[in-house]
Scaffold this active site. Structure first.
Site, short mmCIF file in Angstrom:
data_model
loop_
_atom_site.label_atom_id
_atom_site.label_comp_id
_atom_site.label_asym_id
_atom_site.label_seq_id
_atom_site.Cartn_x
_atom_site.Cartn_y
_atom_site.Cartn_z
CG ASP A 1 -3.42 0.81 -0.66
OD1 ASP A 1 -2.96 1.94 -0.91
OD2 ASP A 1 -3.70 0.42 0.49
CB CYS B 1 5.29 0.26 -3.03
SG CYS B 1 6.01 0.38 -1.41
NE ARG C 1 0.44 -4.31 6.43
CZ ARG C 1 0.17 -3.49 5.42
NH1 ARG C 1 0.14 -3.95 4.18
NH2 ARG C 1 -0.07 -2.22 5.64
CG HIS D 1 5.12 -4.22 2.89
ND1 HIS D 1 4.23 -3.36 2.27
CD2 HIS D 1 4.43 -5.38 3.12
CE1 HIS D 1 3.06 -3.97 2.14
NE2 HIS D 1 3.15 -5.18 2.65
NE ARG E 1 -2.93 -3.34 -0.92
CZ ARG E 1 -1.66 -3.25 -1.26
NH1 ARG E 1 -0.73 -3.09 -0.33
NH2 ARG E 1 -1.29 -3.32 -2.54
N1 ARG Z 1 -1.16 1.30 1.55
C1 ARG Z 1 -0.45 0.12 1.18
C2 ARG Z 1 -0.48 -0.88 2.31
O1 ARG Z 1 -0.39 -0.47 3.44
C3 ARG Z 1 0.96 0.45 0.80
C4 ARG Z 1 1.71 -0.73 0.25
C5 ARG Z 1 3.12 -0.42 -0.07
N2 ARG Z 1 3.74 -1.49 -0.73
C6 ARG Z 1 4.94 -1.98 -0.48
N3 ARG Z 1 5.43 -2.89 -1.25
N4 ARG Z 1 5.62 -1.58 0.58
O2 ARG Z 1 -0.61 -2.06 2.10
#
Ligand code: ARG
Length: 273
Positions: free
Chosen positions: A68, A261, A138, A167, A93
């Site tokens: 990612d 993203c 998040r 997000h 991550r």
């Molecule tokens: N697979 C990543 C996650 O879930 C995607 C992140 C996407 N980034 C964003 N800025 N929306 O963290």
């Protein structure tokens, strides 16, 4: 309305090691096939689009085992010569954070370490003088106070309520210094009221546009780079005088990501040339 494009400096990360090996949002299905070569070609097209618009694109080296890492927006929040590093919610991550942090240091930014979960520009968007900060999935609410201390911009907390729009940058796009586009249903009733108060002229997106990650878009004040599939939103933006540029990032969408993203704004920082 002034529609001047402001030349931007972005940070991007080539999806060399892109894959969907785990699921940390509802878009991710590790059993579905992913074409990494196609993801790279689509990402190259996005980069080319920025270069053609006259923007600068800096690159951070991708790290094997961090699929990612292509989502550079989650690498930090940068305003002026300050960069706030990130702390990911998910262990998958976690190792991206020090890689991005090292890049900011090497580029000459004054780096601040997060005290709470903070997924960078994925959840933190500057509009004029205000920092809009998402929470609910998040970035921790507690980190919003730290953002305000570090950057000295008033922080507006926005509560996200739909797990598909986990997000802030999946639910809201900054179009220029004064205007945003957003999906009202992605926010709590109180946050919707705040958005109406701050942005009475905002563009309201439909669920159909948000479901193709149409709001994961990058504006420069005049142009808006957005997923090609978000045709309804593109039409609304053109009605408002923006020039829209559709890009196809179908492979990266399998991880829940779109153009924004993949793109971290470096603004007026001291990044290397
Ligand atoms: N697979 C990543 C996650 O879930 C995607 C992140 C996407 N980034 C964003 N800025 N929306 O963290």
């Amino acid at each position: 309305m002034t529609m001047d494009a402001t030349s931007q400096r972005f940070l991007m990360c080539r999806p060399t090691y892109f894959a969907v090996d785990y699921a940390i949002n509802p878009w991710m299905d590790p059993t579905a096939p992913v074409d990494t070569a196609l993801a790279i070609r689509q990402w190259e097209q996005l980069r080319r689009t920025y270069l053609d618009l006259g923007h600068t694109v800096e690159l951070i080296d991708p790290v094997a085992g961090l699929p990612d890492m292509v989502f550079a927006a989650n690498g930090g929040t940068v305003i002026g010569d300050r960069a706030m590093a990130v702390q990911f919610r998910d262990p998958q991550r976690a190792d991206e954070a020090p890689a991005y942090r090292a890049w900011f240091e090497a580029a000459g930014f004054e780096v601040y370490d997060p005290k709470h979960v903070n997924e960078g520009e994925g959840d933190v968007l500057l509009v004029g003088d205000h920092l809009l900060a998402g929470t609910g999935f998040r970035t921790a609410h507690a980190s919003h106070a730290q953002l305000q201390e570090v950057f000295g911009h008033p922080v507006v907390t926005l509560q996200l309520v739909d797990p598909r729009f986990y997000h802030l940058d999946t639910a809201l796009t900054v179009l220029d210094e004064r205007t945003v586009a957003y999906l009202p249903e992605a926010f709590s009733p109180g946050s919707r009221a705040v958005l109406r108060r701050l942005f009475p002229d905002a563009v309201h997106a439909t669920m159909a546009d948000a479901e193709v990650l149409g709001l994961n878009a990058v504006g420069d004040g005049r142009h808006v780079v957005l997923p090609a599939q978000a045709t309804g939103l593109a039409a609304k933006l053109r009605d408002r005088g923006y020039q829209t540029i559709g890009v196809d990032l179908s492979e990266l969408r399998k991880a829940g990501g779109g153009p924004k993203c993949c793109t971290l704004r470096l603004r007026q920082g001291k990044a290397s040339q």
